[in-house]
Design a protein around this motif. Structure first.
Motif, short mmCIF file in Angstrom:
data_model
loop_
_atom_site.label_atom_id
_atom_site.label_comp_id
_atom_site.label_asym_id
_atom_site.label_seq_id
_atom_site.Cartn_x
_atom_site.Cartn_y
_atom_site.Cartn_z
N GLY A 33 20.26 36.04 -46.22
CA GLY A 33 21.69 36.05 -46.47
C GLY A 33 22.05 35.12 -47.60
O GLY A 33 21.23 34.31 -48.07
N PRO A 34 23.30 35.18 -48.07
CA PRO A 34 23.74 34.36 -49.20
C PRO A 34 23.87 32.90 -48.80
O PRO A 34 23.94 32.55 -47.61
N SER A 35 23.91 32.04 -49.80
CA SER A 35 24.13 30.62 -49.55
C SER A 35 25.46 30.42 -48.83
O SER A 35 26.45 31.08 -49.14
N GLY A 36 25.45 29.53 -47.85
CA GLY A 36 26.68 29.22 -47.14
C GLY A 36 26.96 30.07 -45.92
O GLY A 36 27.98 29.88 -45.26
N CYS A 37 26.04 30.98 -45.56
CA CYS A 37 26.31 31.84 -44.41
C CYS A 37 25.81 31.24 -43.09
O CYS A 37 26.02 31.82 -42.03
N GLY A 38 25.14 30.09 -43.16
CA GLY A 38 24.75 29.40 -41.93
C GLY A 38 23.29 29.49 -41.56
O GLY A 38 22.89 29.09 -40.46
N LYS A 217 10.23 41.00 -39.00
CA LYS A 217 11.62 41.37 -38.68
C LYS A 217 12.55 40.59 -39.59
O LYS A 217 12.34 39.41 -39.85
N ILE A 218 13.57 41.28 -40.10
CA ILE A 218 14.57 40.65 -40.96
C ILE A 218 15.92 40.69 -40.25
O ILE A 218 16.36 41.74 -39.78
N VAL A 219 16.56 39.53 -40.16
CA VAL A 219 17.91 39.43 -39.60
C VAL A 219 18.85 39.09 -40.75
O VAL A 219 18.70 38.06 -41.41
N ARG A 220 19.79 39.97 -41.00
CA ARG A 220 20.72 39.77 -42.12
C ARG A 220 21.96 39.03 -41.64
O ARG A 220 22.60 39.43 -40.68
N MET A 221 22.27 37.95 -42.34
CA MET A 221 23.46 37.15 -42.03
C MET A 221 24.42 37.25 -43.19
O MET A 221 24.02 37.28 -44.35
N GLU A 222 25.70 37.32 -42.87
CA GLU A 222 26.73 37.44 -43.89
C GLU A 222 27.70 36.29 -43.79
O GLU A 222 27.95 35.75 -42.71
N SER A 223 28.24 35.91 -44.92
CA SER A 223 29.25 34.86 -44.94
C SER A 223 30.56 35.42 -44.43
O SER A 223 30.98 36.53 -44.79
N ASN A 224 31.25 34.65 -43.56
CA ASN A 224 32.56 35.10 -43.07
C ASN A 224 33.68 34.20 -43.56
O ASN A 224 34.74 34.11 -42.96
N GLU A 225 33.41 33.53 -44.68
CA GLU A 225 34.45 32.66 -45.26
C GLU A 225 35.60 33.51 -45.79
O GLU A 225 35.40 34.60 -46.30
#
Length: 225
Positions: A33-38, A217-225
Motif C-alpha cells: 500500500g501507499p505511504s501513510g496507510c498504516g 499472499k498479498i494484503v492490499r491496504m489503502e489510505s483513508n485520509e
C-alpha cells in the motif's frame, strides 16, 4: 493457523487503521500500500513496539476473522503473545535502515542475538561466520558496517535476525533505500532464502513488483485520509 492477529485499531486525527490477518506456517505475506496507510503501524503493534487502541472494529483486510468489535488478540504458534513484552514474543524484525551496530564487526552484529540468548561468544561467532555464507557474505566477518553497501547492510541485518530462529519475521520495507534494480534482485534473493529456511514472515512494501516476487499472499491496504 500458525499466526493470527485480530482487531488492530489505531486512530489519529486524520486517519484510522483497522486490520486483522492470519498466516500459515512457512509463508510470506506482503502488506502492500501507499505511504501513510498504516503498514508499519501494523508491524509495530504485532511486535509490541506500539500500543493498540482499546477497541478494534471489523477488519478491512480479512473481515471473516472478526465477528465484531473487540480487543486486540495476537496468537503465534498456539500461544497468545499480545500480553507479552516484545522481548518474549519470539519475533524478529528487520527495519528499512538495517539498524546495525556501527561499533561492532559484521560477525559480532550477527552473533549479537545468539550471545543475548546465552551462547558463549566464541561459539556464537563461529555460528555467525558460518551463517553469513548463506547470505553471500563469506569473508565479511571483520568488516565494519560503515564499509558496507546498502544491499550488504540489509543482508547482514537479515542474517542477524534469522540466525536466532524467530517464529515470525517482520520486514518493514527492508529494501526501500536501494535503487530499483537492486531492490528487485534483493527481493528475489529474499524469496529464495525464505523458501530454503522455511521461516514465516510478514513484509511491508509499496512496490507491486517486489510484493509479487516474494509473497505467497498479498494484503492490499489503502489510505483513508
Amino acid at each position: 493457523m500458525f499466526f493470527t492477529v485480530q482487531n488492530i485499531h489505531k486512530t489519529w486525527e486524520t486517519k484510522t487503521v483497522e486490520f486483522s490477518l492470519e498466516c500459515e506456517k512457512g509463508t510470506m505475506t506482503c502488506l502492500l500500500g501507499p505511504s501513510g496507510c498504516g503498514k508499519s503501524t501494523v508491524l509495530n503493534i504485532i511486535a509490541g513496539l506500539e500500543q493498540n487502541d482499546n477497541m478494534g472494529s471489523l477488519s478491512l483486510a480479512c473481515p471473516e476473522l472478526v465477528e465484531g468489535k473487540g480487543p486486540l488478540k495476537i496468537e503465534l504458534d498456539g500461544q497468545r503473545i499480545d500480553t507479552l513484552p516484545p522481548s518474549q514474543r519470539q519475533i524478529g524484525m528487520v527495519f528499512q535502515s538495517g539498524a546495525l551496530f556501527n561499533h561492532l564487526t559484521v560477525v559480532d552484529n550477527v552473533a549479537y542475538g545468539l550471545i543475548s540468548q546465552g551462547i558463549k561468544k566464541s561459539q556464537a561467532r563461529k555460528m555467525a561466520s558460518e551463517y553469513l555464507a548463506r547470505f553471500d557474505l563469506a569473508g565479511f566477518d571483520k568488516r565494519m558496517p560503515q564499509t558496507l553497501s546498502g544491499g550488504e547492510k540489509q543482508r547482514v541485518a537479515l542474517a542477524r535476525t534469522l540466525i536466532t530462529k524467530p517464529k515470525l519475521v517482520l520486514l518493514d520495507e527492508p529494501f526501500s533505500a536501494l535503487d530499483t534494480d537492486l531492490r528487485h534482485r534483493m527481493a528475489a534473493q529474499l524469496r529464495q532464502w525464505q523458501q530454503e529456511l522455511g521461516f514465516t514472515a510478514i513484509m511491508v512494501t509499496h512496490d507491486e513488483q517486489e510484493a509479487q516476487t516474494v509473497a505467497d499472499k498479498i494484503v492490499r491496504m489503502e489510505s483513508n485520509e
